[in-house]
Design a protein around this motif. Structure first.
Motif, short mmCIF file in Angstrom:
data_model
loop_
_atom_site.label_atom_id
_atom_site.label_comp_id
_atom_site.label_asym_id
_atom_site.label_seq_id
_atom_site.Cartn_x
_atom_site.Cartn_y
_atom_site.Cartn_z
N VAL A 90 -35.08 15.21 -43.17
CA VAL A 90 -36.40 15.43 -43.31
C VAL A 90 -37.04 14.12 -43.43
O VAL A 90 -36.70 13.33 -44.41
N ALA A 91 -37.89 13.69 -42.41
CA ALA A 91 -38.65 12.41 -42.79
C ALA A 91 -40.05 12.95 -43.40
O ALA A 91 -40.98 13.48 -42.78
N LEU A 92 -40.35 12.40 -44.42
CA LEU A 92 -41.63 12.79 -45.08
C LEU A 92 -42.54 11.38 -45.34
O LEU A 92 -41.95 10.48 -45.92
N CYS A 93 -43.77 11.73 -45.01
CA CYS A 93 -44.73 10.50 -44.96
C CYS A 93 -45.90 11.06 -45.93
O CYS A 93 -46.44 12.18 -45.79
N ILE A 94 -46.12 10.46 -47.21
CA ILE A 94 -46.79 10.64 -48.31
C ILE A 94 -47.67 9.77 -48.65
O ILE A 94 -47.61 8.49 -49.00
N PRO A 95 -49.05 10.27 -48.85
CA PRO A 95 -50.26 9.53 -49.38
C PRO A 95 -49.88 9.26 -50.80
O PRO A 95 -49.35 10.29 -51.35
N PRO A 96 -50.36 8.23 -51.38
CA PRO A 96 -50.00 7.77 -52.47
C PRO A 96 -50.56 8.71 -53.81
O PRO A 96 -49.86 8.91 -54.91
N ASP A 97 -51.37 9.62 -53.33
CA ASP A 97 -52.01 10.63 -54.39
C ASP A 97 -51.26 11.90 -54.68
O ASP A 97 -51.47 12.81 -55.57
N VAL A 98 -50.45 11.83 -53.58
CA VAL A 98 -49.41 13.30 -54.07
C VAL A 98 -48.69 13.24 -55.02
O VAL A 98 -47.97 12.02 -55.45
N THR A 99 -48.47 14.45 -55.59
CA THR A 99 -47.76 14.39 -56.93
C THR A 99 -45.98 14.47 -56.82
O THR A 99 -45.82 15.21 -55.69
N VAL A 100 -45.34 14.12 -57.42
CA VAL A 100 -44.05 14.18 -57.78
C VAL A 100 -43.52 15.79 -57.64
O VAL A 100 -42.76 16.07 -56.83
N ASP A 101 -44.26 16.39 -58.32
CA ASP A 101 -43.99 17.98 -58.49
C ASP A 101 -44.29 18.64 -57.14
O ASP A 101 -43.38 19.48 -56.80
N TRP A 102 -45.25 18.19 -56.40
CA TRP A 102 -45.49 18.82 -55.14
C TRP A 102 -44.25 18.49 -54.00
O TRP A 102 -43.84 19.27 -53.33
N VAL A 103 -44.01 16.91 -54.06
CA VAL A 103 -42.78 16.82 -53.23
C VAL A 103 -41.31 17.62 -53.66
O VAL A 103 -40.76 17.97 -52.83
N GLU A 104 -41.24 17.74 -54.79
CA GLU A 104 -40.10 18.70 -55.30
C GLU A 104 -40.20 20.10 -54.83
O GLU A 104 -39.11 20.59 -54.64
N ALA A 105 -41.28 20.67 -55.18
CA ALA A 105 -41.60 22.04 -54.66
C ALA A 105 -41.24 22.17 -53.01
O ALA A 105 -40.79 23.03 -52.77
N LEU A 106 -42.01 21.03 -52.17
CA LEU A 106 -41.74 20.88 -50.98
C LEU A 106 -40.05 21.08 -50.74
O LEU A 106 -39.56 21.77 -49.68
#
Lengths: 312, 312
Positions: A90-106
């Motif tokens: 998985v390659a993930l490109c993330i805007p800086p405002d995304v939360t860690v919780d959201w990335v963990e849920a993903l």
């Protein structure tokens, strides 16, 4: 906390801590590359990319839902070759405002969907980006079977479908009109239910061609027809319109067959089989391979939208 | 012509028409998934993503250069496991104003870099996006060798380097100050020269650990030191400063060792070997594994920037 608070390596640590290795994973995240079993001596590989605003919206789907969908889109491609999925990267490109919780849920969604078929998330990469983007690569093993390609459909073959079509497209229409129900349709858009094992089963049954229905049944069978140099005729009666879809279609003023025949995103599998094959219940006959070109419905061109082009 | 003029399937046709299958590719682009030989019974897989403005700039590098770099970053990860790369899959997210010519040049660069090691581009995906993004997955075959991981460095081992460090970082600094020369350094940034075969060679020589130098030598050897529970001491004398780098460093007021020890993007390979190994010329001794933790230079902490974090 936003991802800019953890830093890249902190975020990678938090994400990989949530992953467990499946039976096919010999070396998981944390090195330059992963090592995955491929006992067949061949590996099947496919990549799909999801871009925010185009393939998903964070206000329509939770992070876990988006993980399920991103994994499903790729795992279905592996199943459509007749292979069993083994791994995701998985390659993930993330805007800086995304939360860690959201990335963990993903991450949890990706891992849970992969686990449905015994696969696991074995590696990946992360970068900051203005656009939230999820590029997934799936790997799979053929277990000694020949890959089922798009070029093998022959005149007289049965056309059969495993899984649902139209549910996710109906859910998308519902959401895009501002509604959140019926839940059956909205959930189908959020988390497709993919008949993964029907792919390897079809290969064992002697399927002559197979495809993952991601652009819409008419559009995807059109790819098979073109690649095989044949026509495909679908039987409208083979497609039942479930009650909740019929009610939603009526309320929204939509012909439900534009969802069923034109909508992708359920990741059903469509295949062609020699006429004499006895199909198990998971494979439902829906048409016939004919002479000619293109896809027809009861002998006539289908006049709904046939599929989706990402650059138009 | 911009990509919005060809549509998604038109662009995919134009790109795939430029690709040729290498010897390891059994089924290339055009189906749900590719099929690649993996005779070892295990497959090595790694994903790296490049985001415009963060990993590359179109005004600094041509499309073909960016293709070479994107491929090299991934192929080097495969080599760093001791494997030989076999295939690339490429997910491309393209703003609508990008030209078809640029995408074709990118494709040519990806394919040409892969061809250096007998690999080929076997599949991928495309989507429109506001942010130009290139996610590449590389696959490789171990040929019966054990993968060389980061955890195996032992006190007393030699630390050796294959390939160059500091050239790409110097080229980056040159470009970021508005210059276009020296060409040696700028070209090193645009197209890294990766010692791919030194990876499998190191595995055969009994390397105890290995890593692709992408974040900078100090940072990446730091990952090895942490994973192995050892310290690593580098010998500054082992690193020659080439004349053009010395001149550029002087002109720009930079300590060239911040490039050599702190700069990534040349994709050199760093490995540790048992002390008794006779190293071939491609592997240059640069230090020693010691008791302790972290990376030192001649016994002292290095005070330059150690690496790059994408979210800070």
């Amino acid at each position: 906390m936003s991802v800019s608070g953890t830093g890249e390596f902190g975020l990678i640590d938090r994400v990989t801590a949530r992953l467990t290795s499946g039976p096919t994973c010999l070396l998981g995240p944390g090195d330059d590359a992963a090592v995955i079993r491929s006992p067949d001596g061949r590996v099947v590989a496919s990549t799909d990319v999801l871009v925010e605003g185009r393939h998903f919206r964070r206000d329509w789907s939770a992070g876990a839902d988006i993980g399920h969908r991103a994994a499903a889109a790729n795992l279905a491609d592996i199943a459509a070759m007749g292979a069993v999925p083994t791994a995701l990267l998985v390659a993930l490109c993330i805007p800086p405002d995304v939360t860690v919780d959201w990335v963990e849920a993903l991450t949890d969604g990706l891992a849970a969907e992969a686990a449905l078929v015994g696969a696991s998330v074995v590696g990946g990469d992360m970068s900051a980006s203005p656009t939230l983007t999820i590029a997934v690569t799936a790997l799979g093993d053929l277990g000694g079977r020949a890959p089922v390609v798009r070029t093998g459909a022959r005149v007289g073959d049965l056309v059969a479908l495993a899984g649902r079509t139209g549910y996710a497209a109906a859910g998308y229409t519902v959401l895009s009109r501002g509604f959140r129900t019926p839940k059956l349709l909205v959930e189908a858009f959020r988390r497709p239910e993919v008949p993964y094992l029907a792919g390897p089963h079809a290969a064992r049954l002697g399927a002559t061609s197979m495809i993952d229905v991601s652009d819409g049944l008419i559009a995807d069978l059109g790819h098979v027809a073109t690649a095989s140099g044949v026509g495909i005729d679908l039987h409208r009666d083979a497609f039942e319109v479930p009650r909740q879809m019929r009610d939603a279609a009526q309320a929204l003023g939509v012909d439900p067959y534009t969802w069923i025949l034109g909508g992708g995103d359920d990741h059903a599998l469509a295949a062609t089989f020699p006429r004499a094959v006895a199909l198990p219940a998971e494979w439902r006959p829906v048409g016939r391979v004919v002479e000619g070109a293109g896809v027809t419905v009861d002998g006539r061109p289908f006049d709904g939208p046939a599929g989706w082009d990402h650059f138009r």
